[in-house]
Design an enzyme around this catalytic site. Sequence first.
Site, PDB file in Angstrom:
ATOM      1  N   GLY A  87       0.824  -1.220   0.000  1.00 51.45           N
ATOM      2  CA  GLY A  87       0.000   0.000   0.000  1.00 51.45           C
ATOM      3  C   GLY A  87       0.848   1.255   0.000  1.00 51.45           C
ATOM      4  N   GLU A 108      11.101   3.000   5.996  1.00 55.56           N
ATOM      5  CA  GLU A 108      10.950   1.550   6.202  1.00 55.56           C
ATOM      6  C   GLU A 108      12.072   1.113   7.139  1.00 55.56           C
ATOM      7  OE1 GLU A 108       8.691  -1.010   5.209  1.00 55.56           O
ATOM      8  OE2 GLU A 108      10.019  -2.017   6.621  1.00 55.56           O
ATOM      9  N   CYS A 150       3.821  -8.853   2.032  1.00 55.32           N
ATOM     10  CA  CYS A 150       3.508  -9.621   0.819  1.00 55.32           C
ATOM     11  C   CYS A 150       4.775 -10.144   0.150  1.00 55.32           C
ATOM     12  CB  CYS A 150       2.711  -8.755  -0.146  1.00 55.32           C
ATOM     13  SG  CYS A 150       2.443  -9.565  -1.725  1.00 55.32           S
ATOM     14  N   CYS A 159       2.612 -13.354   0.782  1.00 59.24           N
ATOM     15  CA  CYS A 159       2.090 -13.923  -0.468  1.00 59.24           C
ATOM     16  C   CYS A 159       3.168 -14.527  -1.374  1.00 59.24           C
ATOM     17  CB  CYS A 159       1.369 -12.855  -1.292  1.00 59.24           C
ATOM     18  SG  CYS A 159       0.529 -11.598  -0.336  1.00 59.24           S
ATOM     19  N   LYS A 190       5.263 -17.466   0.186  1.00 57.36           N
ATOM     20  CA  LYS A 190       4.272 -18.531   0.416  1.00 57.36           C
ATOM     21  C   LYS A 190       3.921 -19.235  -0.898  1.00 57.36           C
ATOM     22  CE  LYS A 190       0.322 -17.985  -0.393  1.00 57.36           C
ATOM     23  NZ  LYS A 190      -0.631 -17.249   0.393  1.00 57.36           N
ATOM     24  N   TYR A 217      -6.290 -18.828   6.913  1.00 56.06           N
ATOM     25  CA  TYR A 217      -5.515 -18.861   5.668  1.00 56.06           C
ATOM     26  C   TYR A 217      -4.114 -19.465   5.882  1.00 56.06           C
ATOM     27  CZ  TYR A 217      -8.380 -15.285   3.155  1.00 56.06           C
ATOM     28  OH  TYR A 217      -9.350 -14.588   2.503  1.00 56.06           O
ATOM     29  N   ILE A 218      -3.380 -18.867   6.843  1.00 61.89           N
ATOM     30  CA  ILE A 218      -1.970 -19.248   6.998  1.00 61.89           C
ATOM     31  C   ILE A 218      -1.853 -20.697   7.454  1.00 61.89           C
ATOM     32  CG2 ILE A 218       0.130 -18.779   8.340  1.00 61.89           C
ATOM     33  CD1 ILE A 218      -0.579 -15.814   8.271  1.00 61.89           C
ATOM     34  N   GLU A 254      -2.740 -23.186   4.568  1.00 64.25           N
ATOM     35  CA  GLU A 254      -1.765 -23.140   3.467  1.00 64.25           C
ATOM     36  C   GLU A 254      -0.453 -23.815   3.878  1.00 64.25           C
ATOM     37  OE1 GLU A 254      -3.233 -19.220   0.946  1.00 64.25           O
ATOM     38  OE2 GLU A 254      -1.577 -18.962   2.336  1.00 64.25           O
ATOM     39  N   ARG A 292     -13.022 -20.709   8.922  1.00 64.45           N
ATOM     40  CA  ARG A 292     -14.269 -20.064   9.331  1.00 64.45           C
ATOM     41  C   ARG A 292     -14.554 -18.876   8.400  1.00 64.45           C
ATOM     42  NH1 ARG A 292     -16.513 -19.826  14.608  1.00 64.45           N
ATOM     43  NH2 ARG A 292     -14.546 -20.380  15.608  1.00 64.45           N
ATOM     44  N   GLY A 310      -3.868 -15.667  13.607  1.00 68.89           N
ATOM     45  CA  GLY A 310      -4.322 -14.375  13.119  1.00 68.89           C
ATOM     46  C   GLY A 310      -3.224 -13.318  13.158  1.00 68.89           C
ATOM     47  N   ALA A 353      -8.336 -16.104  -2.711  1.00 66.62           N
ATOM     48  CA  ALA A 353      -7.917 -17.486  -2.969  1.00 66.62           C
ATOM     49  C   ALA A 353      -7.153 -17.984  -1.756  1.00 66.62           C
ATOM     50  CB  ALA A 353      -7.021 -17.544  -4.194  1.00 66.62           C
ATOM     51  N   HIS A 356     -13.707 -26.426 -24.284  1.00 62.50           N
ATOM     52  CA  HIS A 356     -13.615 -27.831 -23.933  1.00 62.50           C
ATOM     53  C   HIS A 356     -12.290 -28.435 -24.387  1.00 62.50           C
ATOM     54  CE1 HIS A 356     -15.195 -31.758 -22.968  1.00 62.50           C
ATOM     55  NE2 HIS A 356     -14.813 -32.206 -24.154  1.00 62.50           N
ATOM     56  N   GLU A 413     -15.061 -24.789 -17.880  1.00 66.09           N
ATOM     57  CA  GLU A 413     -16.269 -24.883 -18.715  1.00 66.09           C
ATOM     58  C   GLU A 413     -17.481 -25.258 -17.871  1.00 66.09           C
ATOM     59  OE1 GLU A 413     -16.636 -28.263 -21.507  1.00 66.09           O
ATOM     60  OE2 GLU A 413     -14.813 -29.070 -20.602  1.00 66.09           O
TER      61      GLU A 413
HETATM   62  P1  NDP Z   1      -7.074 -15.855  10.077  1.00 70.73           P
HETATM   63  O1  NDP Z   1      -7.797 -14.726  10.695  1.00 70.73           O
HETATM   64  O2  NDP Z   1      -7.368 -16.278   8.705  1.00 70.73           O
HETATM   65  O3  NDP Z   1      -7.263 -17.151  11.004  1.00 70.73           O
HETATM   66  C1  NDP Z   1      -6.977 -17.125  12.370  1.00 70.73           C
HETATM   67  C2  NDP Z   1      -7.125 -18.527  12.917  1.00 70.73           C
HETATM   68  O4  NDP Z   1      -6.683 -18.535  14.272  1.00 70.73           O
HETATM   69  C3  NDP Z   1      -8.547 -19.035  12.937  1.00 70.73           C
HETATM   70  O5  NDP Z   1      -8.539 -20.407  12.643  1.00 70.73           O
HETATM   71  C4  NDP Z   1      -8.964 -18.789  14.374  1.00 70.73           C
HETATM   72  O6  NDP Z   1      -9.915 -19.679  14.850  1.00 70.73           O
HETATM   73  C5  NDP Z   1      -7.683 -19.076  15.102  1.00 70.73           C
HETATM   74  N1  NDP Z   1      -7.592 -18.437  16.413  1.00 70.73           N
HETATM   75  C6  NDP Z   1      -7.680 -17.108  16.689  1.00 70.73           C
HETATM   76  N2  NDP Z   1      -7.490 -16.901  18.005  1.00 70.73           N
HETATM   77  C7  NDP Z   1      -7.282 -18.122  18.554  1.00 70.73           C
HETATM   78  C8  NDP Z   1      -7.038 -18.564  19.879  1.00 70.73           C
HETATM   79  N3  NDP Z   1      -6.953 -17.703  20.895  1.00 70.73           N
HETATM   80  N4  NDP Z   1      -6.876 -19.883  20.100  1.00 70.73           N
HETATM   81  C9  NDP Z   1      -6.948 -20.767  19.076  1.00 70.73           C
HETATM   82  N5  NDP Z   1      -7.181 -20.406  17.797  1.00 70.73           N
HETATM   83  C10 NDP Z   1      -7.342 -19.099  17.540  1.00 70.73           C
HETATM   84  O7  NDP Z   1      -5.538 -15.504  10.287  1.00 70.73           O
HETATM   85  P2  NDP Z   1      -4.206 -15.987   9.582  1.00 70.73           P
HETATM   86  O8  NDP Z   1      -3.157 -15.780  10.601  1.00 70.73           O
HETATM   87  O9  NDP Z   1      -4.348 -17.336   8.988  1.00 70.73           O
HETATM   88  O10 NDP Z   1      -4.030 -14.953   8.406  1.00 70.73           O
HETATM   89  C11 NDP Z   1      -3.998 -13.562   8.696  1.00 70.73           C
HETATM   90  C12 NDP Z   1      -4.513 -12.771   7.536  1.00 70.73           C
HETATM   91  O11 NDP Z   1      -3.550 -12.784   6.513  1.00 70.73           O
HETATM   92  C13 NDP Z   1      -5.786 -13.313   6.902  1.00 70.73           C
HETATM   93  O12 NDP Z   1      -6.927 -12.798   7.507  1.00 70.73           O
HETATM   94  C14 NDP Z   1      -5.658 -12.853   5.484  1.00 70.73           C
HETATM   95  O13 NDP Z   1      -6.253 -11.593   5.380  1.00 70.73           O
HETATM   96  C15 NDP Z   1      -4.185 -12.737   5.250  1.00 70.73           C
HETATM   97  N6  NDP Z   1      -3.711 -13.865   4.431  1.00 70.73           N
HETATM   98  C16 NDP Z   1      -4.220 -14.033   3.183  1.00 70.73           C
HETATM   99  C17 NDP Z   1      -3.810 -15.074   2.402  1.00 70.73           C
HETATM  100  C18 NDP Z   1      -4.391 -15.252   1.046  1.00 70.73           C
HETATM  101  O14 NDP Z   1      -5.004 -14.344   0.535  1.00 70.73           O
HETATM  102  N7  NDP Z   1      -4.254 -16.431   0.421  1.00 70.73           N
HETATM  103  C19 NDP Z   1      -2.799 -16.027   2.851  1.00 70.73           C
HETATM  104  C20 NDP Z   1      -2.336 -15.776   4.188  1.00 70.73           C
HETATM  105  C21 NDP Z   1      -2.791 -14.728   4.937  1.00 70.73           C
HETATM  106  P3  NDP Z   1     -11.511 -19.494  14.606  1.00 70.73           P
HETATM  107  O15 NDP Z   1     -11.774 -19.920  13.226  1.00 70.73           O
HETATM  108  O16 NDP Z   1     -12.080 -20.415  15.615  1.00 70.73           O
HETATM  109  O17 NDP Z   1     -11.803 -18.053  14.873  1.00 70.73           O
END
Ligand code: NDP
Length: 461
Positions: A20, A39, A47, A52, A55, A183-184, A187, A210, A267, A346, A441, A446
């Site tokens: 950004g 920076e 990223c 990204c 990864k 996500y993380i 993946e 979720r 997260g 994705a 095809h 398709e």
């Molecule tokens: P997410 O927000 O996607 O997932 C967080 C995970 O941690 C969820 O499974 C959540 O569980 C769990 N969690 C949160 N708090 C706790 C806790 N106290 N105890 C146990 N489990 C917990 O975060 P990520 O770290 O995976 O990714 C961060 C961000 O990075 C994403 O939101 C996305 O925006 C970005 N990202 C995008 C990608 C892409 O576009 N392909 C790839 C990687 C990252 P619950 O489901 O129960 O809430």
Amino acid sequence: MSDASFNKDYDLFVIGAGSGGVRAARIAASYGAKVAIAEDYRVGGTCVIRGCVPKKLYVLASRFHDEFEDARGFGWHVAQPHFDWPTLVAAKEKEITRLSGLYEQTLANSGVTLIQARASLAGPNEISLSTGQKIRAKYILIATGGGPVAAPNIPGIEHGLSSNEIFDLPQLPNRLLIIGSGYIAVEFASVFTRFGVKTHLSFRADQPLRGFDEALRAYVAQGLEDAGVSLYASQPPKRIDKREHQFLVELEGGKKLEVDCILIATGRKPATQSLGLEAVGVKTRESGAIIVDAQAQTSIPSIYAVGDVTDRINLTPVAIREGHAFADRIFGGKPTRVNYDLVASAVFTTPEIGALGLTELEAQDKFSNLDIYETQFRPMRATLSGRSEKVYMKLIVEADRQRIIGAHICGPEAGEMIQLLAIPLQMGAKKEDFDATMAVHPTLAEELVTMRQPARRHRKI
Ligand code: NDP
């Protein structure tokens, strides 16, 4: 404040040279603004440096595992493939260094001054640098991104690593526990199991990912299990004990695991610590996220913020669009707004998923009449390879207007497909537009234009 009466070093000072910030700096400079960007780490941000890009390189590396297996069914005999982790880490490092260099080059070519230092706010128009220098700017843009959230409160959690460190492990662990199922988490689970690491995924929900469509969540869970990942749904870790070079982990419910490495993927949160926001009066939410309006303006009129630091839609292309729109508005005189509707995303598991618009559950909440089209089939590649892989696609159609309001795909190239679907859906495409489109095809995509009968209809009387 007129430019003439304002004693400044720069028109724009950007804090954070990620996706950004770099875009905003470059575009502002192209309109003739005098711009600096600070920076304190490597140019490119999450990223490029530890998100990204690396990864996706690891995802691509992991997929050779499947390719070597599949090749046999097509008559290829590949002698014992062997994966070497240090080779991948070194190659990744070389590539992100190249990209970071390109970012620096772009800034230099645009006339933006790059300052390698940590910056914080000293006033509505003033920045302090870790070098001790003070700088004045007419506008300040905060684009500091995010970082891992504080680890969950579990005894022994301090032994866990974040995704930042996992990229550069000196050696591949034999057994890995990943905590979380966002996500993380999914993946990395998909990647490490393919590198031959016994991978465990422990999470508190009943399905991974979720917020995604329930069908995709189930397909991802199955895909991970098929690839050898052990899933512990509704069983987050309870305690972690270090034993010599390994960890003994007890999950809620009593299951015990022995692992060599733990990845905490629970997260990310906005990187707003020690930015001096409170002292200057920039308002934040409880999460630390900077509060901005539709113009990216904070509670202090001269200070703006874009990207993950505002914790809206935390995706690179969104931060880039926000940074570009900011520069267009402030320095280009173009009243550009960012459209947050229908942002496709994705998840690069294998098979990957692509998601756009409403999930089936969200659509049921919002609309009375829905037609759900779905299909599941075996991709051609799997027929000869013998793999059990399936492709799944779902289109959610609002029945009254026949508008497609959601698309969800799990399968090879789902990310590519969802990117292209974002165009017609953004334009308000109807199901009949898809029906009128000739298929290509034989392709996977398709199927998106050949689904004729709804699998389900939801009607509220
Ligand atoms: P997410 O927000 O996607 O997932 C967080 C995970 O941690 C969820 O499974 C959540 O569980 C769990 N969690 C949160 N708090 C706790 C806790 N106290 N105890 C146990 N489990 C917990 O975060 P990520 O770290 O995976 O990714 C961060 C961000 O990075 C994403 O939101 C996305 O925006 C970005 N990202 C995008 C990608 C892409 O576009 N392909 C790839 C990687 C990252 P619950 O489901 O129960 O809430």
